[in-house]
Design a protein around this motif. Structure first.
Motif, PDB file in Angstrom:
ATOM      1  N   LYS A 274       0.850  -1.187   0.000  1.00  0.00           N
ATOM      2  CA  LYS A 274       0.000   0.000   0.000  1.00  0.00           C
ATOM      3  C   LYS A 274       0.891   1.245   0.000  1.00  0.00           C
ATOM      4  O   LYS A 274       1.546   1.527   1.004  1.00  0.00           O
ATOM      5  N   PRO A 275       0.958   1.981  -1.109  1.00  0.00           N
ATOM      6  CA  PRO A 275       1.850   3.144  -1.158  1.00  0.00           C
ATOM      7  C   PRO A 275       1.176   4.415  -0.644  1.00  0.00           C
ATOM      8  O   PRO A 275       0.003   4.676  -0.927  1.00  0.00           O
ATOM      9  N   PHE A 276       1.934   5.202   0.105  1.00  0.00           N
ATOM     10  CA  PHE A 276       1.506   6.525   0.544  1.00  0.00           C
ATOM     11  C   PHE A 276       2.589   7.491   0.066  1.00  0.00           C
ATOM     12  O   PHE A 276       3.622   7.660   0.703  1.00  0.00           O
ATOM     13  N   VAL A 277       2.322   8.066  -1.106  1.00  0.00           N
ATOM     14  CA  VAL A 277       3.345   8.788  -1.873  1.00  0.00           C
ATOM     15  C   VAL A 277       3.086  10.279  -1.858  1.00  0.00           C
ATOM     16  O   VAL A 277       1.964  10.724  -2.131  1.00  0.00           O
ATOM     17  N   THR A 278       4.132  11.055  -1.571  1.00  0.00           N
ATOM     18  CA  THR A 278       4.103  12.493  -1.804  1.00  0.00           C
ATOM     19  C   THR A 278       4.645  12.734  -3.213  1.00  0.00           C
ATOM     20  O   THR A 278       5.815  12.462  -3.473  1.00  0.00           O
ATOM     21  N   PRO A 279       3.815  13.215  -4.152  1.00  0.00           N
ATOM     22  CA  PRO A 279       4.317  13.473  -5.507  1.00  0.00           C
ATOM     23  C   PRO A 279       5.204  14.712  -5.525  1.00  0.00           C
ATOM     24  O   PRO A 279       4.935  15.686  -4.821  1.00  0.00           O
ATOM     25  N   ASP A 280       6.266  14.666  -6.310  1.00  0.00           N
ATOM     26  CA  ASP A 280       7.240  15.762  -6.339  1.00  0.00           C
ATOM     27  C   ASP A 280       7.607  16.069  -7.793  1.00  0.00           C
ATOM     28  O   ASP A 280       8.627  15.613  -8.308  1.00  0.00           O
ATOM     29  N   PRO A 281       6.780  16.854  -8.487  1.00  0.00           N
ATOM     30  CA  PRO A 281       7.045  17.140  -9.902  1.00  0.00           C
ATOM     31  C   PRO A 281       8.277  18.001 -10.135  1.00  0.00           C
ATOM     32  O   PRO A 281       8.759  18.096 -11.259  1.00  0.00           O
ATOM     33  N   GLU A 282       8.812  18.615  -9.079  1.00  0.00           N
ATOM     34  CA  GLU A 282       9.990  19.461  -9.238  1.00  0.00           C
ATOM     35  C   GLU A 282      11.291  18.657  -9.210  1.00  0.00           C
ATOM     36  O   GLU A 282      12.361  19.206  -9.463  1.00  0.00           O
ATOM     37  N   SER A 283      11.197  17.358  -8.898  1.00  0.00           N
ATOM     38  CA  SER A 283      12.392  16.528  -8.849  1.00  0.00           C
ATOM     39  C   SER A 283      12.185  15.324  -9.766  1.00  0.00           C
ATOM     40  O   SER A 283      11.304  15.329 -10.636  1.00  0.00           O
TER      41      SER A 283
END
Length: 308
Positions: free
Chosen positions: A83-92
């Motif tokens: 079960k993933p709990f991901v913070t998306p980071d489009p700047e990296s």
């Protein structure tokens, strides 16, 4: 083994780019390799995937870029029931690793560029605090920034969740952080780096383990490769032999396999030494296969090895 308490892992995902060759090139030199693979990696992700394959109820807290490697991560976790709990980071970018595997020995050397995972923050942890509090076992490593790992350990300890720190890669740690750990699981080189003591034998490993105990750790498990593991707590010292399952193909991910097996067995109520033995069996199977996450065994394979 029946299903156990939930496991929560804080850690990184990186895409493993693995190169096989007779030897590493020197600076300025180009050599031909024997093989190349692209696959999922990162200690936290590997440990979560391995626990998922073993049937554990496991969640992973991490951070990803928005790119093709992020899609590889999500597919990997879905297949392993993580079960993933991901913070998306489009700047990296989603992290990547260079892995060199030496032909013959299977030994490896690794360079990691963590990308978004290197920006995992205490705020990311706070956003998932309730998930950590509801776990039975919390696991982290040292590939993400220390402030995030420390805050997660604090949350887990306050909620009386069993805490496991896999101190890899070795990084200077203060006593306050170590005191948050029910278990630490260094290998020989990590134990050396963190205690300042030589670790070339089980006897030396025990001395190093007792340094961790003096700093407030509940129990130290020093992994010794082909020599197995040494478990040291204030009440008990046990040497657990390795559990070979065939010829060694490569050792990438063996430590992650061990930690996942250990956490999974603890979550199912096993005695800590029995959990170490289970972890040794998981690692013993993993080194007979290429890759990191892709080498992790299923529960039935481990149980068959343990039955002998």
């Amino acid at each position: 083994m029946s299903d156990g308490k939930p496991i929560v892992v804080l850690g990184v995902f990186v895409a493993d780019t693995t190169y096989h060759a007779e030897r590493q090139p020197k600076i300025g030199e180009t050599i031909l390799g024997n093989a190349f693979t692209l696959g999922p990696g990162g200690k936290g992700s590997n440990q979560a995937v391995a626990a998922g394959r073993l049937g554990a109820d496991v969640s992973l807290i991490t951070r990803l870029g928005e790119d093709a490697f992020a899609e590889l991560a999500k597919t990997t976790w879905r297949d392993a029931r993580v079960k993933p709990f991901v913070t998306p980071d489009p700047e990296s970018y989603t992290g990547a690793a260079f892995i060199f595997v030496e032909k013959g020995s299977g030994d490896n050397a690794i360079i990691i560029s963590p990308g978004a995972a290197g920006r995992i923050s205490p705020e990311d942890v706070e956003a998932n605090a309730e998930r950590i509090r509801s776990a039975g076992i919390f696991v982290t490593q040292l590939e993400q920034p220390l402030p995030a790992a420390t805050r997660a350990l604090e949350i887990a300890r306050e909620a009386r969740v069993t805490t496991i720190l896999n101190p890899a890669p070795a990084t200077p740690l203060d006593d306050a952080m170590l005191a948050l750990c029910d278990y630490v699981t260094p290998n020989e080189s990590e134990a050396e780096a963190l205690t300042g003591l030589p670790v070339h034998s089980p006897e030396e490993a025990e001395k190093a383990a007792r340094v961790f105990l003096a700093k407030g750790v509940g129990a130290a498990i020093v992994t010794l490769g082909a020599a197995g593991c040494l478990y040291v707590s204030r009440e008990r010292t046990e040497r657990i032999p390795a559990m070979p399952a065939g010829d060694v193909v490569e050792t990438t991910g063996a430590g992650d396999a061990f930690n996942a097996g250990f956490a999974t067995a603890l979550a199912r109520g096993e005695d800590p030494v029995a959990a170490v033995r289970f972890g040794c069996a998981v690692a013993g199977i993993s080194v007979t296969r290429a890759g990191a996450a892709s080498s992790m065994p299923r529960l039935e394979e481990v149980e068959a090895l343990l039955r002998g």
